[in-house]
Design an enzyme around this catalytic site. Structure first.
Site, PDB file in Angstrom:
ATOM      1  N   ASN A 167      90.458  48.684  48.118  1.00 37.73           N
ATOM      2  CA  ASN A 167      90.342  50.134  48.309  1.00 37.73           C
ATOM      3  C   ASN A 167      88.906  50.400  48.755  1.00 37.73           C
ATOM      4  OD1 ASN A 167      90.139  52.889  48.141  1.00 37.73           O
ATOM      5  ND2 ASN A 167      90.465  53.010  45.920  1.00 37.73           N
ATOM      6  N   LYS A 227      87.608  53.120  49.626  1.00 38.90           N
ATOM      7  CA  LYS A 227      87.097  54.449  49.250  1.00 38.90           C
ATOM      8  C   LYS A 227      86.388  55.085  50.448  1.00 38.90           C
ATOM      9  CE  LYS A 227      87.118  52.878  44.519  1.00 38.90           C
ATOM     10  NZ  LYS A 227      86.564  52.897  43.181  1.00 38.90           N
ATOM     11  N   HIS A 243      94.929  58.125  42.550  1.00 43.33           N
ATOM     12  CA  HIS A 243      93.724  57.408  42.133  1.00 43.33           C
ATOM     13  C   HIS A 243      92.882  58.287  41.210  1.00 43.33           C
ATOM     14  CE1 HIS A 243      89.896  55.318  42.227  1.00 43.33           C
ATOM     15  NE2 HIS A 243      90.574  54.245  42.590  1.00 43.33           N
ATOM     16  N   GLU A 247      89.824  58.762  40.975  1.00 39.47           N
ATOM     17  CA  GLU A 247      88.753  59.540  41.611  1.00 39.47           C
ATOM     18  C   GLU A 247      89.317  60.831  42.215  1.00 39.47           C
ATOM     19  OE1 GLU A 247      87.111  56.344  43.928  1.00 39.47           O
ATOM     20  OE2 GLU A 247      86.242  55.494  42.105  1.00 39.47           O
ATOM     21  N   GLU A 257      94.246  51.346  36.176  1.00 42.76           N
ATOM     22  CA  GLU A 257      92.803  51.351  36.396  1.00 42.76           C
ATOM     23  C   GLU A 257      92.127  52.220  35.341  1.00 42.76           C
ATOM     24  OE1 GLU A 257      91.642  50.409  40.751  1.00 42.76           O
ATOM     25  OE2 GLU A 257      92.112  52.536  40.640  1.00 42.76           O
ATOM     26  N   GLY A 296      83.842  50.743  38.956  1.00 42.94           N
ATOM     27  CA  GLY A 296      82.492  50.777  39.503  1.00 42.94           C
ATOM     28  C   GLY A 296      81.395  50.640  38.466  1.00 42.94           C
ATOM     29  N   SER A 328      86.313  47.021  38.344  1.00 41.79           N
ATOM     30  CA  SER A 328      85.279  45.996  38.262  1.00 41.79           C
ATOM     31  C   SER A 328      85.807  44.567  38.387  1.00 41.79           C
ATOM     32  CB  SER A 328      84.441  46.158  36.982  1.00 41.79           C
ATOM     33  OG  SER A 328      83.749  47.400  37.008  1.00 41.79           O
TER      34      SER A 328
HETATM   35  P1  13P Z   1      85.781  48.890  41.556  1.00 43.03           P
HETATM   36  O1  13P Z   1      86.429  47.575  41.877  1.00 43.03           O
HETATM   37  O2  13P Z   1      84.612  49.211  42.443  1.00 43.03           O
HETATM   38  O3  13P Z   1      85.484  49.013  40.088  1.00 43.03           O
HETATM   39  O4  13P Z   1      86.855  50.037  41.884  1.00 43.03           O
HETATM   40  C1  13P Z   1      88.130  49.915  41.387  1.00 43.03           C
HETATM   41  C2  13P Z   1      88.977  50.943  42.016  1.00 43.03           C
HETATM   42  O5  13P Z   1      88.849  52.129  41.760  1.00 43.03           O
HETATM   43  C3  13P Z   1      89.951  50.501  43.026  1.00 43.03           C
HETATM   44  O6  13P Z   1      90.838  51.512  43.351  1.00 43.03           O
END
Ligand code: 13P
Length: 249
Positions: free
Chosen positions: A9, A11, A92, A94, A162, A168, A207
């Protein structure tokens, strides 16, 4: 037997200057035929990424629930299909946090994607406060209950767990904690869709990096990874694809 899926992803990262990474990741995916891989890139990069990705499926990170209409700034499933995407992430964390999306929104988005033949990666996961309050399991169950699209089947649906606090941050749940939530998610799916639940892949995200991927991917009911930061370059992402291959043998 569920094939492992390693999904990146990107982002809000990725310009045409990064297409070389897409190409390199696609080559590595082709060299690991025992597992599936995909990259979900920004809307603006989908068509260019498709142009260099060969057999690597390219996806989006969100979709609108309607096919068209007065929704400034939004992108519909037919638009994604025309751009060459074959899947999309929905729900997601976020987007839940930044755009205040709900599980019902995720449900409607997943349904729209499905109507147009897109695969769906449906996300769920608790916040740190919810985990600290001992509510992680109930939150995940409730999110699945409210967002699982009708007719969910392994042919087009993947679930991703997640935990928000692991995204992150470099922090991950213990392997036991991951196993516990994935078992609960599987049980919930089973209650909702019966035996089809046995084929639906459940990814872990938060992560995941080259050095922890093999251990996480070997956990019961972990059928792959949804990777953010470590999916942005072939150098970081390919070891995760290779880890998936190594635990699939
Ligand atoms: P990270 O791997 O940067 O922690 O992000 C995970 C994520 O949100 C994937 O959709």
């Amino acid at each position: 037997m569920r094939r492992k899926l390693v999904a990146g992803n990107w982002k809000m990262h990725g310009l045409r200057a990064q297409l070389g990474e897409v190409e390199a990741i696609a080559a590595a995916a082709a060299a690991n035929p025992g597992v599936d891989a995909t990259l979900c890139v920004p809307f603006t990069l989908i068509s260019a990424a498709v142009g260099v990705a060969g057999a690597l499926p390219i996806g989006a990170q969100d979709v609108h629930e309607a096919d068209q209409g007065a929704h400034t700034g939004c992108i519909s499933a037919p638009m994604l299909v025309e751009a060459g995407a074959t899947l999309t992430i929905v729900g997601h964390s976020e987007r839940r946090a930044d755009q205040h999306e709900t599980s019902h929104d995720a449900w409607a988005k997943a349904a729209a994607a499905r109507r147009h033949g897109l695969q769906v990666i449906l996300c769920c996961g608790e916040t740190e406060a919810e985990r600290d309050a001992g509510r992680a399991e109930r939150i995940v169950q409730s999110q699945i209950e409210k967002s699982l699209p009708d007719g969910a089947s392994p042919e087009w649906l993947t679930l991703a767990y997640e935990p928000r606090w692991a995204i992150g941050t470099g922090r991950t749940p213990t392997l036991d904690e991951i196993a516990s939530i994935h078992a609960i998610a599987r049980a919930k799916l089973r209650m909702m869709v019966g035996d089809a639940a046995l084929g639906i892949r459940i990814l872990y995200g938060g992560s995941v990096i080259g050095t922890n991927a093999a251990a996480i991917l070997a956990v019961d009911n972990v059928d792959g990874a949804l990777v953010g930061g470590a999916s942005l370059t072939a150098e970081k992402f390919v070891p995760i694809i290779e880890a998936a291959t190594s635990v699939s043998r």
